[in-house]
Design a protein around this motif. Sequence first.
Motif, PDB file in Angstrom:
ATOM      1  N   PHE A 111       7.903  -8.235   7.610  1.00 62.17           N
ATOM      2  CA  PHE A 111       7.410  -8.469   8.973  1.00 62.17           C
ATOM      3  C   PHE A 111       7.976  -9.763   9.543  1.00 62.17           C
ATOM      4  O   PHE A 111       8.384 -10.659   8.806  1.00 62.17           O
ATOM      5  N   ASN A 133       3.659 -12.329   6.764  1.00 59.38           N
ATOM      6  CA  ASN A 133       2.453 -11.661   6.269  1.00 59.38           C
ATOM      7  C   ASN A 133       2.242 -11.788   4.764  1.00 59.38           C
ATOM      8  O   ASN A 133       1.967 -10.815   4.068  1.00 59.38           O
ATOM      9  N   SER A 143      -5.637   9.145   5.590  1.00 55.59           N
ATOM     10  CA  SER A 143      -5.293   7.722   5.464  1.00 55.59           C
ATOM     11  C   SER A 143      -4.956   7.321   4.020  1.00 55.59           C
ATOM     12  O   SER A 143      -4.075   6.496   3.801  1.00 55.59           O
ATOM     13  N   ASP A 144      -5.652   7.918   3.042  1.00 54.53           N
ATOM     14  CA  ASP A 144      -5.367   7.537   1.657  1.00 54.53           C
ATOM     15  C   ASP A 144      -4.007   8.049   1.184  1.00 54.53           C
ATOM     16  O   ASP A 144      -3.320   7.393   0.396  1.00 54.53           O
ATOM     17  N   ALA A 202      -1.528   5.794   2.600  1.00 51.72           N
ATOM     18  CA  ALA A 202      -1.533   4.541   1.847  1.00 51.72           C
ATOM     19  C   ALA A 202      -0.643   4.670   0.611  1.00 51.72           C
ATOM     20  O   ALA A 202       0.109   3.748   0.273  1.00 51.72           O
ATOM     21  N   SER A 203      -0.721   5.811  -0.040  1.00 55.26           N
ATOM     22  CA  SER A 203       0.072   5.948  -1.261  1.00 55.26           C
ATOM     23  C   SER A 203       1.562   6.102  -0.941  1.00 55.26           C
ATOM     24  O   SER A 203       2.415   5.656  -1.708  1.00 55.26           O
ATOM     25  N   HIS A 256       6.165   1.433  13.285  1.00 52.40           N
ATOM     26  CA  HIS A 256       4.862   1.666  12.638  1.00 52.40           C
ATOM     27  C   HIS A 256       4.710   3.113  12.220  1.00 52.40           C
ATOM     28  O   HIS A 256       4.167   3.406  11.155  1.00 52.40           O
ATOM     29  N   LEU A 285       2.254   3.423   9.064  1.00 53.68           N
ATOM     30  CA  LEU A 285       1.163   2.505   9.374  1.00 53.68           C
ATOM     31  C   LEU A 285       0.346   3.066  10.534  1.00 53.68           C
ATOM     32  O   LEU A 285      -0.776   2.644  10.778  1.00 53.68           O
ATOM     33  N   ASP A 286       0.921   4.008  11.252  1.00 53.76           N
ATOM     34  CA  ASP A 286       0.289   4.590  12.427  1.00 53.76           C
ATOM     35  C   ASP A 286       0.679   6.065  12.454  1.00 53.76           C
ATOM     36  O   ASP A 286       1.702   6.435  11.885  1.00 53.76           O
ATOM     37  N   PRO A 346       1.525  -5.372  -4.473  1.00 58.66           N
ATOM     38  CA  PRO A 346       1.585  -3.911  -4.336  1.00 58.66           C
ATOM     39  C   PRO A 346       1.221  -3.172  -5.629  1.00 58.66           C
ATOM     40  O   PRO A 346       0.729  -2.047  -5.595  1.00 58.66           O
ATOM     41  N   PHE A 368       7.883  -3.196   3.249  1.00 57.63           N
ATOM     42  CA  PHE A 368       7.751  -3.773   4.588  1.00 57.63           C
ATOM     43  C   PHE A 368       8.141  -5.240   4.613  1.00 57.63           C
ATOM     44  O   PHE A 368       7.763  -6.008   3.727  1.00 57.63           O
ATOM     45  N   ARG A 416       2.985   4.520   1.621  1.00 58.20           N
ATOM     46  CA  ARG A 416       3.385   3.136   1.913  1.00 58.20           C
ATOM     47  C   ARG A 416       3.603   2.359   0.627  1.00 58.20           C
ATOM     48  O   ARG A 416       4.499   1.532   0.519  1.00 58.20           O
ATOM     49  N   ASN A 417       2.763   2.651  -0.345  1.00 56.06           N
ATOM     50  CA  ASN A 417       2.866   1.935  -1.608  1.00 56.06           C
ATOM     51  C   ASN A 417       4.124   2.311  -2.390  1.00 56.06           C
ATOM     52  O   ASN A 417       4.815   1.442  -2.925  1.00 56.06           O
TER      53      ASN A 417
END
Lengths: 228, 401
Positions: free
Chosen positions: A93, A97, A78-79, A82-83, A53, A58-59, A111, A91, A85-86
């Motif tokens: 899982f 998911n 966090s934003d 997010a970008s 994570h 994610l964490d 995405p 990912f 991760r994008n």
Amino acid sequence: MSTNLIQLGDIRKVYTIGGVTIDALAGVSIGIDAQEFVAIMGPSGSGKSTLMHILGCLDSPTTGTYVLKGRDVSGLKSDELASIRNRDMGFVFQAYNLLAQMSALENVMLPLSYANRTVNVGKRRAQELLERVGLKDRMKNRPVELSGGEQQRVAIARSLMMDPSILLADEPTGNLNSIGARQILEILKELHGEGKTIIYVTHDESIGNQAERVIRLKDGLVDAAKDN
Amino acid sequence: MDLRDSYRNATRAILAARMRSFLTMLGIVIGISAVILLLAVGEGSKRDILAQIQGSGSGNLFLTPGAQSSILSGPRATRDTGAKITMDDLKAIETKVTLPIVVSPANTIGIAVKSGTVTMAGSGVFATQTYFEVNNLQIASGRQLMASDVNNRTRNVVIGANVNTTLFPGGSALGKLIRIKGMSFRVVGIAASKGQSFMGNADNSVILPLTVGEKSFGMPHDTITMTTIKSVNPDDSALVARQITDVLTRLHHKTDFSVLDQKSLTTLFSSAMDIFTTLLAAIGALSLLVGGIGIMNIMLVSVTERTREIGIRKALGARERDILTQFLIESSLLSGIGGVLGVLLSVLSSNLIIKRFLPTAVTTSSVILAVGFSIAVGVFFGVYPARKAARLKPVEALRYE
């Protein structure tokens, strides 16, 4: 070391549950180079999911530094995460998911909804990715109409949508039978061959041993003796 | 995420839980209908009353005792202050106002009218021969009250159209006797139907000589509660009002009376009715509030149920504002559709049902206000659940079963 794609420095993650503090990660320092094919292994409770994570943004770690592509991402908002991760992460899982109310094609395109609008990829790419994982004829199907292996292949297609450099898979074969598991692993190897960095978590020795490098965790620490 | 995607997602989520979405919308539908209908009834009543005032004759002035018009405050207020208008006051007005006028004094009480075994409730209007001209009341058969009826305190009366049909169904009361408070009165005239006016329903009235009121009905001595003064030339009414005020102020040494013309009466009633309408709308808004809380409740449930979906979207790169927008669009779509349905429902029920009992008028502004308000309700009550969703930590949301 500075050329590493991923550089973790003394990463700790502490949870407090009911007044008891638990060190999920007790100081992990590892480097992963671009285009590596890495398995993270360890018994349950060893911290391998937590590590995954954190690697996937994610964490956030409680303390320690995480340098991704030469940029310290441990303190990002966090934003910004997010970008990352994008753009940089794909990912996969254990539980696939996928979003149940959407077709396979729509799931793969998801995405894109959160991408910078200048990224000019689209439906065509999603179709090509689904064709590539052997689901040319199942694009309009919803997840419930697909087998576990098929769902996981949709998830892989989705993880490739933004063409990320890193693919993170958390027990990707955990819910599959041996045929399904083999197919997934074949795809991961193929992607590795194309230059993607693949990192996956597993507790299954036969799956883990197919990686080029295995990182073993125990009690929140890298079990150095076994890092081969 | 672009707006078309967002709307498709929101519609999909709403359709996925059809029954729940419908019930949630129903709260808004009822709230919006309530607001629009109550505004429509308020507006309809206002227009009705204003039309009645307009219909009473454009040159008419209304003279009442008390500095605040008893038209609004009721006769009790004037009794307390001791202010009164007497016949001498009216004679002074008739002689001293230089412009042509007709003065019609009247006192009104509630009465029971009987004939044989039939009884009806109506109003007794104690008036003079000028009442008919000033109030534009036509006689269908027989004659008006005359000066001699007033001077001699005769027990002759003119009855309204409803009184005639109620007491003498299928026949004519003309020349017959009716009983009021145990006394007999002879019907000398029957008025043509005129309908409801802001002074009461003339069709349910019995018009008696002014002088009879004091002698036989115990009305206060030489006190006129409502005098209508007609300016023969309607354009002069403002000037007449000023002259009346001058004459009476000199006689009373103070302004313990009020003279209202049609325009100020219109203004007075307008503002009173606006307060009434606002009050009604506020009651309707309460049910809209309850509908909004319903939306908030269902959105909270939805956020909890879809925690995992939120986690997946976040893992794929959704920012807080993407999730926030997604849930806000969903809640405002719910309330917006509810609002539109509410408008349709209220327009239909206003025109098909309520119009039969109450005057209604659905105004465009009330519709725009209601739909705008419903969307605002969706956004307002959607913010809390949407923020809750947006702030979920991706790893926790993904772990949620």
